[in-house]
Design a protein around this motif. Structure first.
Motif, short mmCIF file in Angstrom:
data_model
loop_
_atom_site.label_atom_id
_atom_site.label_comp_id
_atom_site.label_asym_id
_atom_site.label_seq_id
_atom_site.Cartn_x
_atom_site.Cartn_y
_atom_site.Cartn_z
N ARG A 1 0.84 -1.21 0.00
CA ARG A 1 0.00 0.00 0.00
C ARG A 1 0.88 1.25 0.00
N ARG A 2 1.96 1.22 0.79
CA ARG A 2 2.89 2.38 0.80
C ARG A 2 3.56 2.55 -0.56
N ALA A 3 3.98 1.45 -1.18
CA ALA A 3 4.61 1.53 -2.50
C ALA A 3 3.63 2.09 -3.53
N LEU A 4 2.40 1.64 -3.47
CA LEU A 4 1.37 2.15 -4.39
C LEU A 4 1.16 3.64 -4.16
N ARG A 5 1.06 4.06 -2.90
CA ARG A 5 0.87 5.50 -2.62
C ARG A 5 2.04 6.33 -3.16
N ARG A 6 3.27 5.81 -3.03
CA ARG A 6 4.44 6.53 -3.57
C ARG A 6 4.32 6.68 -5.08
N LEU A 7 3.95 5.59 -5.76
CA LEU A 7 3.81 5.64 -7.21
C LEU A 7 2.66 6.57 -7.62
N GLN A 8 1.56 6.51 -6.88
CA GLN A 8 0.44 7.39 -7.19
C GLN A 8 0.82 8.85 -6.98
N ALA A 9 1.58 9.13 -5.93
CA ALA A 9 2.01 10.51 -5.66
C ALA A 9 2.93 11.00 -6.79
N ARG A 10 3.82 10.13 -7.25
CA ARG A 10 4.70 10.52 -8.37
C ARG A 10 3.88 10.79 -9.62
N ALA A 11 2.91 9.93 -9.88
CA ALA A 11 2.07 10.11 -11.07
C ALA A 11 1.27 11.41 -10.97
N ALA A 12 0.70 11.67 -9.79
CA ALA A 12 -0.08 12.90 -9.60
C ALA A 12 0.81 14.13 -9.77
N ALA A 13 2.02 14.07 -9.26
CA ALA A 13 2.95 15.20 -9.40
C ALA A 13 3.29 15.42 -10.88
N ARG A 14 3.54 14.34 -11.59
CA ARG A 14 3.85 14.45 -13.02
C ARG A 14 2.69 15.05 -13.79
N LEU A 15 1.49 14.54 -13.54
CA LEU A 15 0.32 15.05 -14.23
C LEU A 15 0.06 16.50 -13.81
N GLY A 16 0.26 16.79 -12.54
CA GLY A 16 0.09 18.16 -12.05
C GLY A 16 0.98 19.14 -12.80
N ARG A 17 2.22 18.73 -13.05
CA ARG A 17 3.14 19.60 -13.81
C ARG A 17 2.62 19.80 -15.24
N ARG A 18 2.03 18.76 -15.80
CA ARG A 18 1.46 18.89 -17.15
C ARG A 18 0.25 19.82 -17.18
N LEU A 19 -0.50 19.86 -16.07
CA LEU A 19 -1.71 20.67 -16.01
C LEU A 19 -1.42 22.12 -15.60
N ARG A 20 -0.23 22.37 -15.10
CA ARG A 20 0.13 23.70 -14.60
C ARG A 20 -0.15 24.83 -15.60
N PRO A 21 0.12 24.66 -16.90
CA PRO A 21 -0.11 25.77 -17.83
C PRO A 21 -1.58 26.11 -18.08
N LEU A 22 -2.50 25.27 -17.62
CA LEU A 22 -3.91 25.54 -17.85
C LEU A 22 -4.35 26.79 -17.08
N SER A 23 -5.22 27.56 -17.69
CA SER A 23 -5.78 28.73 -17.03
C SER A 23 -6.76 28.27 -15.95
N PRO A 24 -7.13 29.13 -15.02
CA PRO A 24 -8.14 28.74 -14.02
C PRO A 24 -9.45 28.28 -14.67
N GLU A 25 -9.82 28.92 -15.77
CA GLU A 25 -11.05 28.52 -16.46
C GLU A 25 -10.92 27.13 -17.06
N GLU A 26 -9.77 26.85 -17.65
CA GLU A 26 -9.53 25.53 -18.23
C GLU A 26 -9.50 24.45 -17.14
N ARG A 27 -8.89 24.78 -16.00
CA ARG A 27 -8.86 23.82 -14.88
C ARG A 27 -10.28 23.51 -14.41
N ALA A 28 -11.09 24.55 -14.29
CA ALA A 28 -12.48 24.36 -13.85
C ALA A 28 -13.23 23.50 -14.85
N LEU A 29 -13.02 23.75 -16.14
CA LEU A 29 -13.68 22.98 -17.18
C LEU A 29 -13.25 21.51 -17.13
N LEU A 30 -11.96 21.28 -16.95
CA LEU A 30 -11.45 19.91 -16.86
C LEU A 30 -12.02 19.22 -15.62
#
Length: 167
Positions: free
Chosen positions: A105-134
């Motif tokens: 469970r800890r290993a899965l949480r670490r991998l999920q956190a890494r994935a969320a961080a990676r995706l978060g960096r990809r979503l960073r350029p979105l405007s607040p309106e685009e984030r709300a829409l997504l």
């Protein structure tokens, strides 16, 4: 491509599936490369499934659309890492249950956190309106899919966790 609002059900379904597949493939490749993890994406999916409830080998094979022998090899590797535990069913000794361990469970949480961080960096350029829409689109997709159904083997806590929407 046509305006997304004018897509047929089938066309929209293909767009959703292709997009989800692309997101998971790209993020998983980045996380795997970044972390140097020694197991395939299939094992990651199995850990995610096992975080919801215990599964039998047959159920895992069916859900992964692979042979039981393939799942058995993956489970052996995950077991050697201490991430899953294999238990015989006391009422049917031919059946084995695969359970996620606290270490898994800890290993899965670490991998999920890494994935969320990676995706978060990809979503960073979105405007607040685009984030709300997504966020609205994801909520709509989750509502359309409905709640996850608890398994008969789940206890009350696991069943409630399975029904929770993904944050």
């Amino acid at each position: 491509m046509a305006n997304r609002g004018s897509l047929s059900e089938g066309q929209l379904a293909r767009v959703v599936l292709e997009t989800l597949h692309r997101v998971m493939r790209q993020i998983w490749a980045e996380v795997k490369g970044e972390a140097g993890e020694l197991f395939p994406a299939q094992s990651y999916r199995m850990l995610g499934m096992l975080a919801q409830r215990p599964y039998t080998l047959t159920e895992l094979a069916r859900a992964q659309a692979v042979r039981p022998s393939t799942v058995s090899r993956a489970i052996r590797t995950l077991s050697e890492q201490g991430w899953v535990r294999v238990e015989r069913d006391p009422s049917d000794r031919r059946r084995v249950w695969i359970r996620l361990t606290p270490q898994g469970r800890r290993a899965l949480r670490r991998l999920q956190a890494r994935a969320a961080a990676r995706l978060g960096r990809r979503l960073r350029p979105l405007s607040p309106e685009e984030r709300a829409l997504l966020a609205q689109a994801m909520a709509l997709l989750q509502r359309t899919l409905g709640p996850a159904e608890p398994s008969p083997q789940q206890g009350p806590r696991e069943a409630q966790r399975a029904r929770r929407p993904i944050p």
